[in-house]
Design an enzyme around this catalytic site. Structure first.
Site, PDB file in Angstrom:
ATOM      1  N   ALA A 154       2.601  -5.633   7.728  1.00 22.42           N
ATOM      2  CA  ALA A 154       1.569  -5.963   8.298  1.00 22.42           C
ATOM      3  C   ALA A 154       0.560  -6.230   7.544  1.00 22.42           C
ATOM      4  CB  ALA A 154       0.988  -5.076   9.444  1.00 22.42           C
ATOM      5  N   ARG A 156      -5.180 -10.183  -2.357  1.00 21.98           N
ATOM      6  CA  ARG A 156      -4.960 -10.370  -3.809  1.00 21.98           C
ATOM      7  C   ARG A 156      -3.714 -11.379  -4.379  1.00 21.98           C
ATOM      8  NH1 ARG A 156      -4.993  -4.983  -6.623  1.00 21.98           N
ATOM      9  NH2 ARG A 156      -4.460  -4.225  -4.372  1.00 21.98           N
ATOM     10  N   THR A 189      -1.677   3.052   7.740  1.00 26.02           N
ATOM     11  CA  THR A 189      -0.177   3.040   7.763  1.00 26.02           C
ATOM     12  C   THR A 189       0.370   3.988   8.852  1.00 26.02           C
ATOM     13  OG1 THR A 189      -0.625   4.838   6.177  1.00 26.02           O
ATOM     14  CG2 THR A 189       0.211   2.778   5.076  1.00 26.02           C
ATOM     15  N   LYS A 249      28.568 -37.278  -6.926  1.00 26.88           N
ATOM     16  CA  LYS A 249      28.247 -36.579  -5.672  1.00 26.88           C
ATOM     17  C   LYS A 249      29.345 -36.982  -4.469  1.00 26.88           C
ATOM     18  CE  LYS A 249      27.201 -38.742  -2.153  1.00 26.88           C
ATOM     19  NZ  LYS A 249      26.635 -39.824  -0.938  1.00 26.88           N
ATOM     20  N   TYR A 267      27.463 -43.244 -12.314  1.00 17.76           N
ATOM     21  CA  TYR A 267      27.190 -42.921 -11.077  1.00 17.76           C
ATOM     22  C   TYR A 267      28.442 -42.890  -9.968  1.00 17.76           C
ATOM     23  CZ  TYR A 267      25.880 -41.866  -6.102  1.00 17.76           C
ATOM     24  OH  TYR A 267      25.855 -41.525  -4.880  1.00 17.76           O
TER      25      TYR A 267
HETATM   26  C1  UD1 Z   1      -0.306   3.781   0.556  1.00 14.95           C
HETATM   27  C2  UD1 Z   1      -0.282   5.427   0.649  1.00 14.95           C
HETATM   28  C3  UD1 Z   1      -0.493   6.178  -0.534  1.00 14.95           C
HETATM   29  C4  UD1 Z   1       0.513   5.570  -1.440  1.00 14.95           C
HETATM   30  C5  UD1 Z   1       0.649   4.192  -1.782  1.00 14.95           C
HETATM   31  C6  UD1 Z   1       1.722   3.798  -2.557  1.00 14.95           C
HETATM   32  C7  UD1 Z   1      -1.276   6.154   3.016  1.00 14.95           C
HETATM   33  C8  UD1 Z   1      -2.457   6.352   3.807  1.00 14.95           C
HETATM   34  N1  UD1 Z   1      -1.310   5.801   1.668  1.00 14.95           N
HETATM   35  O1  UD1 Z   1      -1.645   3.598   0.345  1.00 14.95           O
HETATM   36  O2  UD1 Z   1      -0.448   7.617  -0.341  1.00 14.95           O
HETATM   37  O3  UD1 Z   1       0.344   6.200  -2.859  1.00 14.95           O
HETATM   38  O4  UD1 Z   1       0.625   3.587  -0.301  1.00 14.95           O
HETATM   39  O5  UD1 Z   1       1.677   2.334  -2.504  1.00 14.95           O
HETATM   40  O6  UD1 Z   1      -0.180   5.732   3.706  1.00 14.95           O
HETATM   41  N2  UD1 Z   1       0.064  -1.548   6.055  1.00 14.95           N
HETATM   42  C9  UD1 Z   1       0.408  -1.970   7.481  1.00 14.95           C
HETATM   43  N3  UD1 Z   1      -0.537  -1.779   8.345  1.00 14.95           N
HETATM   44  C10 UD1 Z   1      -1.773  -1.117   7.938  1.00 14.95           C
HETATM   45  C11 UD1 Z   1      -1.806  -0.522   6.518  1.00 14.95           C
HETATM   46  C12 UD1 Z   1      -0.683  -0.881   5.550  1.00 14.95           C
HETATM   47  O7  UD1 Z   1       1.562  -2.680   7.665  1.00 14.95           O
HETATM   48  O8  UD1 Z   1      -2.420  -0.911   8.879  1.00 14.95           O
HETATM   49  C13 UD1 Z   1       1.245  -1.942   5.007  1.00 14.95           C
HETATM   50  C14 UD1 Z   1       1.060  -2.778   3.983  1.00 14.95           C
HETATM   51  O9  UD1 Z   1       1.365  -4.131   4.352  1.00 14.95           O
HETATM   52  C15 UD1 Z   1       1.883  -2.257   2.860  1.00 14.95           C
HETATM   53  C16 UD1 Z   1       2.156  -0.535   2.935  1.00 14.95           C
HETATM   54  O10 UD1 Z   1       1.915  -0.593   4.563  1.00 14.95           O
HETATM   55  O11 UD1 Z   1       3.067  -2.849   2.828  1.00 14.95           O
HETATM   56  C17 UD1 Z   1       1.015   0.093   2.332  1.00 14.95           C
HETATM   57  O12 UD1 Z   1      -0.109  -0.027   2.681  1.00 14.95           O
HETATM   58  P1  UD1 Z   1      -1.464  -0.079   1.514  1.00 14.95           P
HETATM   59  O13 UD1 Z   1      -2.630  -0.580   2.289  1.00 14.95           O
HETATM   60  O14 UD1 Z   1      -1.025  -0.771   0.328  1.00 14.95           O
HETATM   61  O15 UD1 Z   1      -1.402   1.529   1.264  1.00 14.95           O
HETATM   62  P2  UD1 Z   1      -2.259   2.164   0.007  1.00 14.95           P
HETATM   63  O16 UD1 Z   1      -3.784   2.345   0.552  1.00 14.95           O
HETATM   64  O17 UD1 Z   1      -1.928   1.381  -1.128  1.00 14.95           O
END
Ligand code: UD1
Ligand code: CA
Length: 452
Positions: A8, A13, A77, A346, A361
């Site tokens: 999601a 970036r 997450t 072709k 061709y």
């Molecule tokens: C998360 C972990 C962290 C870990 C890291 C590894 C948590 C709280 N933290 O942190 O411990 O070291 O990943 O990369 O879980 N996503 C959603 N919906 C949300 C938030 C995130 O679908 O509301 C998806 C993102 O698209 C991504 C993944 O979950 O694919 C991880 O999200 P991200 O925000 O990158 O997590 P980090 O803060 O990096």
């Protein structure tokens, strides 16, 4: 098991209109890699949590075995996994994967599932620079206690080098309860999935960890820089697999495989080649530098010189192709066919030992065996509305700079004189010429420059 893929996130970036999980590695969307690996584990339910760019993500990844859960707002997450709860099957384990971590292998995930069969398991790695990641907090006996996010960590916790990759397997039966208990009173104001670890520990469930074979298995993508790094890593892995299987690569750092490359023995590939879709190279095939081959099958012993571009074509054994040859969709070459520089083929079949070596061709044609197609030959296959067929029977000789205005047939053993514009069928075994008779006018004066 159930598998939940978190996809999601927006990916700010990436600076792109394309949702992050749809950016390609090896020609395939990041999330598609994850889905394909997940499928090999035969999950009871395979659920993608989507949010940003939802329609595009769904339309691109759609498949009958996928369930979808929308996370309208990215609240963390833990909140993301909670959106998938209504879709979960009864399977004992639920595995969480990230849609932007594409290279985790099925073997690693199987080890993780094994480690988690009595409780919960986390895929972890030790990093020289753990900054940014959640840290694995263990007690004196080495048992996992909880995960602390970088932004919530004390100085002592920040020194921990074992990090949470984010990939985790949990008991399905406890999930709804645990996710319901999550609070967002943390530095980021998010519902952390990682907080379920402490809840499992509090219930006395064993929490174990598993490790991937290589760090690259858990690399995620947040920027184009990381996307490019991951691409190189993946290509290097694929090149190493080819080397191990006996393919000779002039330079394993200069090959790109965006699909599936099957090969026989003693295949050699020079630098800068790109293989797309399904490519099959027979025994002893040689591919010269800077060729692009997409969905092609190349027969044993065929040599392809530099700068060739082939797509949706089949090449027989012992062919001699290029440099600068182009095979377009529907080109089918028999054994020992020669296609040389700046020849485009072709939707045409070319029989054994026929040759078109320079500047031609050949489109919508049926060419027999041992035919010689002279330099500059063109099948005029298109009348502006419809395509028409050119047939050239065995042993015909097509003189240079000939136009074959289709539909037209050249009989077996026929010869076409150079410069012929063929608008009617050429009979077998005869010489057919359509150009005007050659004249020489003696005493002819060249024009002279008019003075103004
Ligand atoms: C998360 C972990 C962290 C870990 C890291 C590894 C948590 C709280 N933290 O942190 O411990 O070291 O990943 O990369 O879980 N996503 C959603 N919906 C949300 C938030 C995130 O679908 O509301 C998806 C993102 O698209 C991504 C993944 O979950 O694919 C991880 O999200 P991200 O925000 O990158 O997590 P980090 O803060 O990096
Ligand atoms: Ca991340």
């Amino acid at each position: 098991m159930n598998i939940v893929i978190l996809a999601a996130g927006q990916g700010k970036r990436m600076h792109s209109n394309l949702p992050k999980v749809l950016h390609p590695v090896a020609g395939k969307a990041l999330a598609q890699h994850v889905i394909d690996t997940a499928r090999t584990l035969a999950p009871e339910k395979l659920i993608v949590v989507y949010g940003h760019g939802g329609d595009v993500v769904k339309a691109t990844l759609a498949a009958p075995d996928l369930a979808w859960a929308e996370q309208a707002q990215q609240l963390g997450t833990g909140h993301a996994v909670a959106q998938a709860l209504p879709e979960l099957g009864a399977a004992a384990q639920t595995l969480v994967l990230y849609g932007d971590v594409p290279l985790t292998t099925a073997a690693t995930l199987k080890r993780l599932l094994q480690a988690g069969r009595e409780g919960l398991a986390i895929l972890t790695v030790d990093l020289a620079d753990p900054s940014g990641y959640g840290r694995i907090v263990r007690d004196a006996a080495g048992n996992v206690q909880r995960i602390v996010e970088q932004k919530d960590a004390s100085e002592a916790e920040k020194a921990i080098r074992e990090i949470n990759t984010g990939i985790m397997v949990m008991p399905t039966a406890r999930l709804a309860d645990w996710l319901g208990k999550l609070k967002n009173d943390n530095a980021q104001g998010e519902y952390y999935l990682t907080d379920v670890v402490a809840l499992a520990v509090a219930e006395g469930l064993p929490v174990r960890t598993a490790q991937p074979e290589g760090e690259w298995e858990v690399l995620g993508v947040n920027s184009k820089v990381q996307l490019a790094e991951l691409e190189r890593q993946h290509q290097r892995n694929l090149a190493d697999q080819l080397l191990v299987a006996g393919v000779r690569l002039a330079d394993p750092a200069r090959i790109d495989i965006r699909g599936e490359l099957k090969h026989g023995r003693d295949v050699a590939i020079d630098v800068g080649c790109v293989f797309e879709g399904k490519v099959e190279l027979g025994d002893a095939v040689e591919v010269g530098p800077y060729c692009v081959l997409k969905n092609v099958k190349i027969g044993a012993g065929t040599r392809i010189a530099a700068y060739c571009h082939f797509e949706d074509a089949v090449v027989g054994p012992d062919g001699v192709l290029g440099p600068y040859a182009r095979l377009r969709p529907g080109a089918e070459l028999g054994p020992e066919v020669h296609i040389g520089n700046f020849v485009e083929v072709k939707k045409s079949r070319i029989g054994a030992q026929s040759k078109a070596n320079h500047l031609a061709y050949i489109g919508d044609a049926e060419i027999g065996q041992r035919v010689n197609v002279g330099a500059g030959t063109i099948t005029c296959n298109y009348d502006g509305v419809n395509k028409h067929l050119t047939v050239i029977e065995d042993d015909a000789f097509i003189g240079s700079d000939t136009q074959l205005v289709a539909p037209v047939r050249v009989g077996r053993g026929a010869t076409l004189g150079a410069g012929t514009t063929l608008t009617k069928d050429a009979p077998p075994d005869a010489l057919t010429v359509s150009r005007a008779k050659q004249l020489s006018l003696s005493g002819w004066q060249r024009p002279v420059k008019v003075k103004k």
